[in-house]
Structures are given as structure tokens and as C-alpha cells.
Design an enzyme around this catalytic site. Structure first.
Site, PDB file in Angstrom:
ATOM      1  N   ASP A  41      43.042 -42.246  56.246  1.00 27.41           N
ATOM      2  CA  ASP A  41      43.553 -41.744  57.522  1.00 27.41           C
ATOM      3  C   ASP A  41      44.494 -42.778  58.134  1.00 27.41           C
ATOM      4  O   ASP A  41      45.711 -42.699  57.981  1.00 27.41           O
ATOM      5  CB  ASP A  41      42.391 -41.424  58.463  1.00 27.41           C
ATOM      6  N   ASP A  67      33.465 -40.385  58.895  1.00 27.76           N
ATOM      7  CA  ASP A  67      34.694 -41.071  59.299  1.00 27.76           C
ATOM      8  C   ASP A  67      34.334 -42.436  59.872  1.00 27.76           C
ATOM      9  O   ASP A  67      33.736 -42.535  60.948  1.00 27.76           O
ATOM     10  CB  ASP A  67      35.445 -40.242  60.340  1.00 27.76           C
ATOM     11  N   LYS A 107      31.262 -39.576  63.167  1.00 33.20           N
ATOM     12  CA  LYS A 107      31.905 -40.827  63.517  1.00 33.20           C
ATOM     13  C   LYS A 107      30.893 -41.963  63.371  1.00 33.20           C
ATOM     14  O   LYS A 107      29.820 -41.930  63.982  1.00 33.20           O
ATOM     15  CB  LYS A 107      32.440 -40.775  64.946  1.00 33.20           C
ATOM     16  N   LYS A 150      48.273 -36.804  60.304  1.00 38.20           N
ATOM     17  CA  LYS A 150      48.264 -36.559  61.742  1.00 38.20           C
ATOM     18  C   LYS A 150      49.689 -36.626  62.263  1.00 38.20           C
ATOM     19  O   LYS A 150      50.419 -37.576  61.974  1.00 38.20           O
ATOM     20  CB  LYS A 150      47.377 -37.584  62.460  1.00 38.20           C
ATOM     21  N   GLU A 168      35.800 -41.346  55.004  1.00 39.76           N
ATOM     22  CA  GLU A 168      37.168 -41.516  55.487  1.00 39.76           C
ATOM     23  C   GLU A 168      37.396 -42.907  56.057  1.00 39.76           C
ATOM     24  O   GLU A 168      36.626 -43.375  56.894  1.00 39.76           O
ATOM     25  CB  GLU A 168      37.436 -40.454  56.554  1.00 39.76           C
TER      26      GLU A 168
END
Length: 369
Positions: free
Chosen positions: A243, A191, A163, A267, A218
Site C-alpha cells: 500500500d 493492514d 488495522k 489510492k 498489507e
């Protein structure tokens, strides 16, 4: 079969350590657990973990939407008729994918229990035998992230999702530190959670990361900037994943038409549940785009739902569903064979819900009959 009651439990799932991403730091995860009763005595559980920064929903909003809009429209309906269930929900309210996902997941749990089959057998059958688990590194100082990665290597992990998404220069340092610590043979996915904002900042960062051998980067730009992803894709050799920019079929179509990314992160909370997720996977397969099933850091209920989708589709090649591993207390018993996940053949979602823990974690509840 008919739906006779829908119970709502707003809960806070306690985390072992805070979960930090570019736009927020979580000390616990707010989640809505839905329990649907039927006239045949079969009960299904669903979950909705809202993220205001992704779908515009909150725990409070999905609670009220289900209580006042979706649940009243669904009482008396057959949970087996999932196309109709979604049509009723879509006619009742625009958007609200997380609220709809909670209902969808509970209906699939009921279907599986009724048919005495795991959910993956109802949406294509089992394709994958197992998935490796990727450890997620929350944003921290470069040395701390590198040290955590080294510790996880000793536990058997062979892939990491980093992250980032704060200051570009600092993020580059973080990524380089982790790569140096784990070596070249370990998979690293980055990400950004929209944190680099635009294509200019992203191109600067990726030029400095060319030697880091990244699996992919991402969502570096804001969610709606599909054209920004197209520009980045034209100017880097590092694979890109979308995403937050992918919610439903309309966005998937634009991504495909513009060739905006090599991979997409599906998701259930963004698209509305298991049924819409399967549709997105089929769209991606037609375009030759690999898929990952990700999560909003869900309990065993939501995580199991995502795994069932992933295990049933060849085009889904990665999963990032590690919520239950992050919680000090969970409402279900989804089992991980770290560093792998292997689903059982239990009916429905295959998760036993501990009602005592559910009630303990509940901060707000109601029931619609």
C-alpha cells in the site's frame, strides 16, 4: 470549454467514532474539497484527503499548493484535456499527489457531466456490477475488535480489514481473537500500516498466523522497504499486499520487477487521481498482479471517484472505500447498499454535493479566478 474559477474548501469531516491506525488516531478527517467552474456553466467537484505519514502532505499544504501553484496554472485550460492538465500540474510542482488528485477528480466530474455519462464510461466502461463492502476494524483490544466483528456479521458483512501495527505479540492476539469469533468462512485482511517496521518482525508474526487463514497481509514494513517485502514474500505462504510502498509508476515498476507482492493497493490520493490510477491498473494487469482501490477515508466525492476506477477495471478485484459510512455528516450522497456498493448511471461522479453542509464544515476557503 475553459476553467474559469477554482474554489477551495478546507473541511473537517466528523466521524461517528475515532479511526485508529498504527501511526495516528483521527477524531475527524481533514479534507480539501475543490469546486471547479467552467465557461459553459458546468461545475465539477474533487477532493483531496492528505496524510502526512504517506505522501508528506497536509491539509494546509495542499490548500496552499492548489491556491498558489496549481490553480493559477490551470485557469483558462480545458478540463477535458486531462493528459495536458496533468502535464501542467507536474511541470508546476514535483510530487504533491493529493493536491493533484483533487483537481483531477473535479475535471473528471466535469467531463462526465459534459458527455452526460458516468465517469466509469470514460475510462473503459463498466466491468463490475457490484463490490462487497469490507468493514474496517480500528485498532483496539482483542476482545473489543472481536465483538465489533461479530456485530458487523449480523449486519451482513462477510469480510473484515483489521488495522494492526503496534506490538507484534498484541497484534497476533488481535487477529487470532477475531478469527476465532467470526469463524473460518469469513474473509480477514490484515493492514499493518508499516507498523511491524521490518522483515524480521513480520516473519515472526506471520509464522504465528499461519493457521488464521488470512486473505492477505498489507504493508507490514516501512513504505520504502521494497526489498524487505521481497524477503517476506520468499519466507511465507500468506499473500502480501503493498500500500504505502506504492505511490506511482516508478514504484509499480520496481514491485513488478522484484516480484515484491501478490497484490497492490491503489489510492487516488497517493498517485494523483483517476487518470494516474488507471495507468497503475494497466501496469499491474500486464504483470498479473491483482489490485484493490483503497482510500484515505474520503467523503462521498473522493470515494465515488475511487469506485468509478474500480468498476471499470477487471484487474481491480477489491475495494475499501468506506469513508462515507464512518462520517456523521457528509458533503455528498454516495449511496451504499450495505454490504454492497452499486454505482448509478448518473453523469460525472454521480454525487450531489450539499453546499449548505459544505459551508458548515468549512474551516478555510478561497477562490482563484
Amino acid at each position: 470549454m475553459k476553467i474559469t474559477a477554482i474554489h477551495l474548501h478546507a473541511i473537517h469531516l466528523p466521524l461517528h467514532v475515532p479511526f485508529v491506525v498504527s501511526y495516528h488516531s483521527y477524531n475527524d478527517m481533514p479534507s480539501l474539497i475543490v469546486k471547479i467552474e467552467t465557461d459553459e456553466g458546468i461545475i465539477g467537484y474533487g477532493e483531496g484527503v492528505a496524510d502526512e505519514h504517506v505522501t508528506g502532505e497536509s491539509l494546509q499544504s495542499i490548500f496552499q499548493i492548489i491556491k498558489h501553484t496549481l490553480a493559477p496554472a490551470l485557469i483558462g485550460q480545458n478540463p477535458m484535456e486531462i493528459e495536458k492538465i496533468h502535464d501542467i500540474m507536474n511541470k508546476s510542482i514535483y510530487g504533491a499527489p493529493t493536491a493533484k488528485a483533487a483537481i483531477d477528480i473535479a475535471c473528471f466530474d466535469i467531463m462526465g457531466k459534459k458527455m452526460q455519462q458516468p465517469v466509469y464510461q470514460l475510462i473503459g466502461g463498466r466491468y463490475h456490477d457490484e463490490f462487497p463492502i469490507t468493514h474496517v476494524l480500528s485498532i483496539a483490544e482483542p476482545e473489543k475488535m472481536a465483538s465489533e466483528a461479530a456485530e458487523m456479521l449480523e449486519q451482513g458483512y462477510r469480510s473484515f480489514k483489521m488495522k494492526v501495527g503496534t506490538d507484534v505479540r498484541k497484534d497476533v492476539e488481535r487477529i487470532q481473537a477475531v478469527r476465532e469469533r467470526v469463524g473460518e468462512d469469513i474473509a480477514i485482511r490484515v493492514d499493518v500500516n508499516q507498523g511491524w517496521k521490518n522483515s524480521a518482525n513480520t516473519i515472526v508474526a506471520l509464522n504465528q498466523l499461519r493457521d488464521c487463514n488470512l486473505d492477505w497481509v498489507e504493508q507490514p514494513v516501512v513504505a520504502d522497504d521494497i526489498d524487505g517485502m521481497v524477503e517476506i514474500n520468499q519466507k511465507t505462504t500468506i499473500p502480501l499486499m503493498i500500500d504505502e510502498g506504492l505511490k506511482g509508476q516508478r514504484e509499480m515498476l520496481e514491485i513488478i520487477q522484484k516480484r515484491a507482492a501478490h497484490k497492490v493497493n491503489i489510492k487516488l490520493m497517493k498517485c494523483g487521481g483517476i487518470y494516474p490510477a488507471v495507468k497503475l491498473a494497466h501496469q499491474a494487469e500486464l504483470a498479473g498482479i491483482e489490485c484493490q482501490i483503497g482510500s484515505m477515508v474520503e467523503s462521498s466525492i473522493g470515494s465515488a471517484a475511487g469506485f468509478h476506477v474500480a468498476f471499470s477495471k477487471k484487474v481491480i478485484t477489491r475495494v475499501e472505500l468506506t469513508g462515507p459510512l464512518k462520517f456523521s455528516k457528509d458533503v455528498g450522497n454516495l449511496h451504499y447498499d450495505v454490504p454492497f456498493i452499486r454505482l448509478t448511471e448518473k453523469a460525472g461522479l454521480g454525487v450531489d454535493v450539499n453546499e449548505e453542509i459544505l459551508n458548515e464544515l468549512t474551516v478555510l476557503q478561497d477562490v482563484v479566478r
